[in-house]
Design a protein around this motif. Structure first.
Motif, PDB file in Angstrom:
ATOM      1  N   THR A 259      -2.695  60.052  52.327  1.00 21.56           N
ATOM      2  CA  THR A 259      -1.383  59.506  51.968  1.00 21.56           C
ATOM      3  C   THR A 259      -0.666  58.996  53.218  1.00 21.56           C
ATOM      4  N   THR A 260      -0.060  57.814  53.118  1.00 20.42           N
ATOM      5  CA  THR A 260       0.560  57.163  54.277  1.00 20.42           C
ATOM      6  C   THR A 260       1.898  56.552  53.856  1.00 20.42           C
ATOM      7  N   ILE A 261       2.847  56.515  54.795  1.00 25.49           N
ATOM      8  CA  ILE A 261       4.162  55.928  54.534  1.00 25.49           C
ATOM      9  C   ILE A 261       4.265  54.596  55.268  1.00 25.49           C
ATOM     10  N   TYR A 262       4.662  53.558  54.553  1.00 24.35           N
ATOM     11  CA  TYR A 262       4.963  52.261  55.145  1.00 24.35           C
ATOM     12  C   TYR A 262       6.446  51.961  54.903  1.00 24.35           C
ATOM     13  N   TYR A 263       6.954  50.926  55.594  1.00 27.64           N
ATOM     14  CA  TYR A 263       8.377  50.616  55.524  1.00 27.64           C
ATOM     15  C   TYR A 263       8.561  49.114  55.329  1.00 27.64           C
ATOM     16  N   ALA A 264       9.439  48.757  54.372  1.00 29.72           N
ATOM     17  CA  ALA A 264       9.807  47.362  54.138  1.00 29.72           C
ATOM     18  C   ALA A 264      11.138  47.102  54.823  1.00 29.72           C
ATOM     19  N   ASP A 265      11.161  46.116  55.706  1.00 29.79           N
ATOM     20  CA  ASP A 265      12.356  45.806  56.506  1.00 29.79           C
ATOM     21  C   ASP A 265      12.877  44.437  56.065  1.00 29.79           C
TER      22      ASP A 265
ATOM     23  N   LYS B 240      18.203  49.175  57.264  1.00 28.37           N
ATOM     24  CA  LYS B 240      17.956  49.056  55.827  1.00 28.37           C
ATOM     25  C   LYS B 240      16.468  49.158  55.468  1.00 28.37           C
ATOM     26  N   ARG B 241      15.660  49.581  56.412  1.00 29.91           N
ATOM     27  CA  ARG B 241      14.251  49.779  56.080  1.00 29.91           C
ATOM     28  C   ARG B 241      14.103  50.807  54.966  1.00 29.91           C
ATOM     29  N   LYS B 242      13.218  50.501  54.027  1.00 34.49           N
ATOM     30  CA  LYS B 242      12.976  51.412  52.913  1.00 34.49           C
ATOM     31  C   LYS B 242      11.539  51.901  52.976  1.00 34.49           C
ATOM     32  N   ALA B 243      11.399  53.208  52.876  1.00 34.15           N
ATOM     33  CA  ALA B 243      10.072  53.819  52.927  1.00 34.15           C
ATOM     34  C   ALA B 243       9.385  53.691  51.578  1.00 34.15           C
ATOM     35  N   VAL B 244       8.092  53.479  51.625  1.00 30.47           N
ATOM     36  CA  VAL B 244       7.276  53.484  50.417  1.00 30.47           C
ATOM     37  C   VAL B 244       6.011  54.281  50.739  1.00 30.47           C
ATOM     38  N   THR B 245       5.767  55.276  49.925  1.00 26.40           N
ATOM     39  CA  THR B 245       4.625  56.155  50.149  1.00 26.40           C
ATOM     40  C   THR B 245       3.453  55.701  49.290  1.00 26.40           C
ATOM     41  N   VAL B 246       2.338  55.435  49.947  1.00 23.44           N
ATOM     42  CA  VAL B 246       1.109  55.126  49.209  1.00 23.44           C
ATOM     43  C   VAL B 246       0.278  56.406  49.212  1.00 23.44           C
TER      44      VAL B 246
END
Length: 716
Positions: free
Chosen positions: A386-392, A398-404
């Motif tokens: 499981t890894t966390i990426y961020y949409a900026d 205002k970056r939002k985390a999204v966990t895959v």
């Protein structure tokens, strides 16, 4: 939407000029002179129109803003003005929509470069005023330079939404969404009708005024929350009680829709027929309430009218002014869609829909870092965990985390016992576990639907051998190899309870488990098939079948001790006798002849004389007896020497040697006293026969018993 048209005419509104140039004058002077002054203002404006055109503002700057930073509100600003008028007193910049009081702020940066300009920030109105420190006019070129250096900031990391900025020459608030102007006119105690008349008599740069109407949320905020004062607006239900309409301006006759900006009002009481913006601190901020035409007449009362709000723009034939321009900033937001998890390993494509004009960058750290990709979607490499990426969206804050999520497939389940025995029908608790995830239970080795989820499975009631299957699952990642668990049902020993086994008092009885070849455990501690007891009570014996079944079953035997009966007393009444025991039991039976027994303790028509009562236990236990006497008093006698009833004699009296019987006539005269030696009477008194009549007797058996009294008849 309000009807908006464009025009070049600018008729200077006297009320505005009065308010801006003479605000310190008393409100009652304004109320007396507003109509005449407005006419004079129109004449003056028409005269001025021939030589000077109003300025035209053109601004650009629709930008992206990151919270907790500062950003110039314009990228360019031009004030096109008449060559005959190169300066003005003030420029106003207002956050006209989306304003967040206490967090949003406008200020002039690089103030050293603008020595001819000072600022005044109105936090309530969200409005910044640029003007000369001396009150003199400032050149339009200086104002242009200053506006370029006005910056917006918001102190909250959670700030969101859009802010619209209005830049205007006049003091009235400008709303870009309507292109209308709004001005609060203070006038303590003015009535609604007078306010309506004054508003309609006023103009603003050639736009005709009217009491303000509110059709949208941003308009409600600007008029109600950001206005410099509170007062009358153009709503009324005077025509039809309870039906509120806008009665001023281009919306006259339109039913008011105030659900989006008001709550709890109007209360439609009495003559409260006119809409009034509520004083701050009363009810919901910026809302309105209904008042009478005069409102409260008490000075200082929160419901005393404080003035009225005039709106300019949208009247038939009018074109919008260009003395105002607007820009806006948008705080970028992004909500990436969370992709479905994968099992063990895989790649993910993360998507997000950006706001127009925003570019999304993708990172693997919450702050800083190097962008991994750009665009509305991003495909990850093959991941094993499981890894966390961020949409900026252009603002790091205002970056939002999204966990895959990568879920490992669990191991094959293991069980505590592959075979679970049970004695007789019922439920058993089956146990299984895996290294991760949950256990689902099935009735088949493949397919079918899970009947239970959990490591401990309490089965339903079963009465035959049954196999269940445990399957491991981790967030949808399933190990398809199911582990069987067998439930074996053994029949327990068949025992039969026994109730109310009689035990005669003082004797013994043998109790039997009733089945041979088993292991026994009595409640007395005995381990034999039979035991001997001599007291009543409840006895149990656990009967266990031999291994491998080893199934126990419990037999209960109730022993009821039958006591030897004890007679308390025997009561007689004529030929009736009742036998009373010290303790009545349903296992006793009664007799007065020793042969015929009955459950009832009452006997009738017993012969006179000495009798015997018999009480015995129905199962043959020891009984008891007691003698009693039945006294029979003849109801009549006939002393005629025919040998039948010639004397009056009490049968059974001979059993009471101390008894005394006295006989009286109907007048109470003592006739005779019978002695044990002579217990009968021949119907004479002093040997003289007495006549036929009723006579009375009294029987005293002894000093412990009451005297028995009665009467009989002598017949001749």
């Amino acid at each position: 939407m309000k009807n908006i048209s464009f025009a070049i005419i600018s008729i200077i509104f006297f009320v505005f000029s009065f308010y801006s140039l003479h605000a310190r004058e008393k409100n009652n002077i304004f109320n007396r002179n507003i109509t005449h002054a407005a006419n004079d203002s129109v004449k003056s404006a028409k005269k001025k129109l021939a030589t000077i055109d109003p300025p035209v503002l053109i601004a650009a700057g629709n930008q992206i803003y990151c919270p907790q930073t500062s950003l110039n509100i314009v990228t360019s600003i031009t004030i096109n003005h008449d060559i005959a008028e190169t300066a003005t007193q003030a420029v106003y910049i207002q956050i006209s929509s989306g304003y967040s009081s206490g967090l949003d702020q406008l200020e002039l940066s690089n103030t050293a470069s603008h020595p001819s300009i000072v600022t005044n920030w109105d936090a309530t109105a969200g409005k910044l005023k640029l003007s000369s420190p001396t009150g003199a006019d400032v050149s339009y070129s200086d104002f242009e330079a200053a506006v370029r250096d006005v910056v917006f900031s918001n102190s909250s990391a959670d700030a969101s939404g859009t802010r619209t900025f209005s830049i205007t020459i006049g003091q009235a608030n400008y709303l870009p969404s309507t292109q209308h102007y709004y001005l609060f006119i203070p006038s303590i105690g003015i009535t609604w009708t007078a306010a309506k008349t004054a508003a309609e008599a006023s103009t603003y740069y050639g736009l005709k005024g009217y009491l303000a109407t509110i059709l949208a949320a941003d308009e409600a905020q600007l008029i109600g929350e950001q206005a410099s004062g509170t007062g009358w607006i153009g709503g009324s239900d005077a025509e039809t009680e309870g039906t509120w309409k806008w009665v001023t301006g281009p919306e006259a006759g339109t039913v008011m829709n105030y659900t989006f900006w008001n709550n709890g009002e109007p209360n439609n009481q009495g003559d409260e027929d006119y809409a009034h913006i509520t004083q701050p601190g009363i009810g919901i901020k910026g809302s309105w309430n209904d008042l009478s035409n005069t409102g409260s007449l008490n000075s200082g009362d929160p419901y005393q009218p404080k003035g009225f709000v005039v709106e300019y723009g949208g009247m038939p034939g009018e074109s919008p002014l260009q003395i105002a321009a607007s820009t806006k900033i948008t705080i970028p937001e992004v909500q990436p869609l969370i992709p479905n998890p994968v099992c063990d390993s895989g790649s993910f494509t993360i998507t997000a829909t950006p706001i127009t004009g925003i570019t999304i960058n993708w990172y693997d750290v919450p702050t800083g870092g190097t962008a991994l990709g750009t665009g509305s979607s991003f495909t990850t490499p093959i991941l094993n965990s499981t890894t966390i990426y961020y949409a900026d969206p252009g603002c790091e804050i205002k970056r939002k985390a999204v966990t895959v999520t990568v879920n490992p497939t669990p191991d094959i389940p293991t069980t505590t016992n592959p075979t679970v025995p049970r004695c007789g029908a019922g439920s058993v608790n089956l146990q299984a576990s895996s290294n991760i995830g949950i256990i689902n239970w099935f009735t088949t080795a493949i397919g079918n639907t899970s009947i239970y989820t959990g490591n401990n499975f309490p089965t339903p009631t079963i009465d035959t051998n049954t196999t269940y299957y445990a399957e491991a699952s981790n967030n949808g990642c399933i190990n398809n190899t199911r582990t069987p668990v067998d439930v074996i049902i053994y029949a327990p020993p068949a025992v039969t309870d026994e109730k109310d086994i009689p035990l005669c008092q003082g004797q013994k009885i043998v109790l039997d488990a009733g089945i041979t070849g088993m292991a026994y455990k009595w409640s007395t501690g005995a381990t034999t098939q039979t035991i001997e007891v001599m007291t009543g009570g409840t006895y149990t014996v656990e009967v266990t079948s031999p291994a491998p079944e080893s199934c126990p079953n419990t037999k209960t035997i109730t022993v009821k001790e039958h006591l030897i009966p004890k007679i308390d007393r025997i009561e007689t009444n004529g030929t009736t006798a009742i036998i009373y025991l010290t303790k009545e039991e349903d296992y006793y039976e009664y007799s007065v002849d020793g042969f015929n027994f009955q459950d009832s303790n009452t006997f009738y028509n017993i012969p006179g004389g000495l009798q015997t009562a018999y009480i015995r236990e129905k199962n043959g236990c020891e009984g008891t007896t007691q003698n009693f006497v039945i006294l029979v008093f003849p109801a009549f006698f006939t002393p005629n020497n025919d040998t039948y009833n010639d004397v009056w004699e009490v049968t059974g009296i001979e059993n009471y040697p101390q008894a005394q019987v006295t006989i009286f006539d109907r007048y109470g005269k003592l006739l005779i006293e019978l002695k044990p030696s002579k217990m009968f009477w021949d119907g004479t008194f002093n040997k003289i026969p007495l006549p036929s009549s009723d006579y009375w007797y009294a029987l005293k058996i002894d000093n412990t018993k009451p005297v028995l009294r009665g009467h009989f008849t002598l017949k001749r």
